[in-house]
Write an enzyme that holds these catalytic residues in place. Structure first.
Site, PDB file in Angstrom:
ATOM      1  N   VAL A 214       0.872  -1.174   0.000  1.00 48.14           N
ATOM      2  CA  VAL A 214       0.000   0.000   0.000  1.00 48.14           C
ATOM      3  C   VAL A 214       0.903   1.216   0.000  1.00 48.14           C
ATOM      4  O   VAL A 214       1.911   1.269   0.718  1.00 48.14           O
ATOM      5  CB  VAL A 214      -0.916   0.026   1.241  1.00 48.14           C
ATOM      6  CG1 VAL A 214      -1.805   1.268   1.224  1.00 48.14           C
ATOM      7  CG2 VAL A 214      -1.766  -1.230   1.316  1.00 48.14           C
ATOM      8  N   CYS A 215       0.558   2.211  -0.820  1.00 56.76           N
ATOM      9  CA  CYS A 215       1.279   3.487  -0.815  1.00 56.76           C
ATOM     10  C   CYS A 215       2.767   3.246  -1.103  1.00 56.76           C
ATOM     11  O   CYS A 215       3.114   2.459  -1.981  1.00 56.76           O
ATOM     12  CB  CYS A 215       1.027   4.183   0.522  1.00 56.76           C
ATOM     13  SG  CYS A 215       1.348   5.947   0.567  1.00 56.76           S
ATOM     14  N   THR A 216       3.644   3.916  -0.360  1.00 61.61           N
ATOM     15  CA  THR A 216       5.079   3.809  -0.638  1.00 61.61           C
ATOM     16  C   THR A 216       5.678   2.484  -0.186  1.00 61.61           C
ATOM     17  O   THR A 216       6.879   2.247  -0.382  1.00 61.61           O
ATOM     18  CB  THR A 216       5.842   4.966   0.025  1.00 61.61           C
ATOM     19  OG1 THR A 216       5.473   5.050   1.409  1.00 61.61           O
ATOM     20  CG2 THR A 216       5.543   6.280  -0.667  1.00 61.61           C
TER      21      THR A 216
END
Length: 224
Positions: A100-102
């Site tokens: 998720v995300c970075t």
């Protein structure tokens, strides 16, 4: 049979990157969701929420799904061989390897995104190619057994998509209804394309130190 989900729980993790998919995974019938870290010391998230790891790297079961969230604590992980080795080992036997995300950049640093279509938070999208990934815009991007989600709230979308794969659409839709997940945000400022230019610039300035730190890490790793 129990399906084991393992979510990396590290210092300065973005809590919604973690708690969004955790809520979805833990709600699935026949699922066990673990928060995994080097030790069981409580971890402070990027926004201050204390989180309790439930299993260590050494004691973790083989995960069916491995999830790496993002947050400001991602940068140190890009050079943390203990964590990267754990991710590589778990990924070798996992049904799905996810982020998720970075957190996608951590998968990249572990060598798991080469030649894979992937997404991440809009402010770090430019770094995916440094790890050999094929950058793609999207809330959720799947390439084979690799799922990557965009920024923060997309972790819920991603969680539902994974549950649908493992348990069927009916289970995913039931969880969505339990959560009353029917987003109707009060403002249309959730992406750089829709947010006012002044807001985008303000956000970019706030994120600039972390972005610059990533540039310097990539230079040290010879990936710039």
């Amino acid at each position: 049979m129990t399906v084991n989900f393992g979510i990396l729980c590290f210092p300065r993790v973005q809590q919604l990157d973690l708690t969004g998919p955790f809520e979805v995974f833990a709600s699935a019938r026949g699922a066990t969701a673990h928060l995994v870290w080097k030790d069981l010391t409580p971890v402070r998230s990027a926004t201050g929420l204390m989180l309790q790891p439930t299993v260590t790297f050494a004691d973790a079961p083989a995960f069916d799904v491995l999830c790496v969230p993002g947050g400001s604590g991602v940068n140190p992980l890009l050079e943390d061989e203990e964590t990267l080795d754990f991710i590589r080992r778990q990924s070798a036997g996992a049904r799905f390897v996810t982020s998720v995300c970075t957190g996608a950049l951590v998968l990249g640093a572990a060598g798991l995104l080469k030649g894979k279509r992937a997404t991440t938070h809009w402010d770090s999208h430019q770094f995916l190619a440094n790890f050999g990934a094929i950058p793609e815009q999207g809330r959720v991007v799947r390439d084979g057994n690799v799922f990557t989600a965009g920024g923060v709230t997309s972790g819920i979308d991603f969680g539902l998509a994974v549950v649908a794969e493992l348990f069927g659409r009916e289970e995913a839709e039931t969880i969505q209804l339990y959560m009353e997940y029917a987003p109707q945000p009060p403002f249309d400022a959730g992406t750089p394309e829709t947010a006012p230019a002044a807001i985008v610039e303000k956000a970019r300035q706030s994120l600039a130190p972390s972005r610059q730190a990533k540039v310097e890490i990539l230079e040290r790793l010879g990936l710039s």
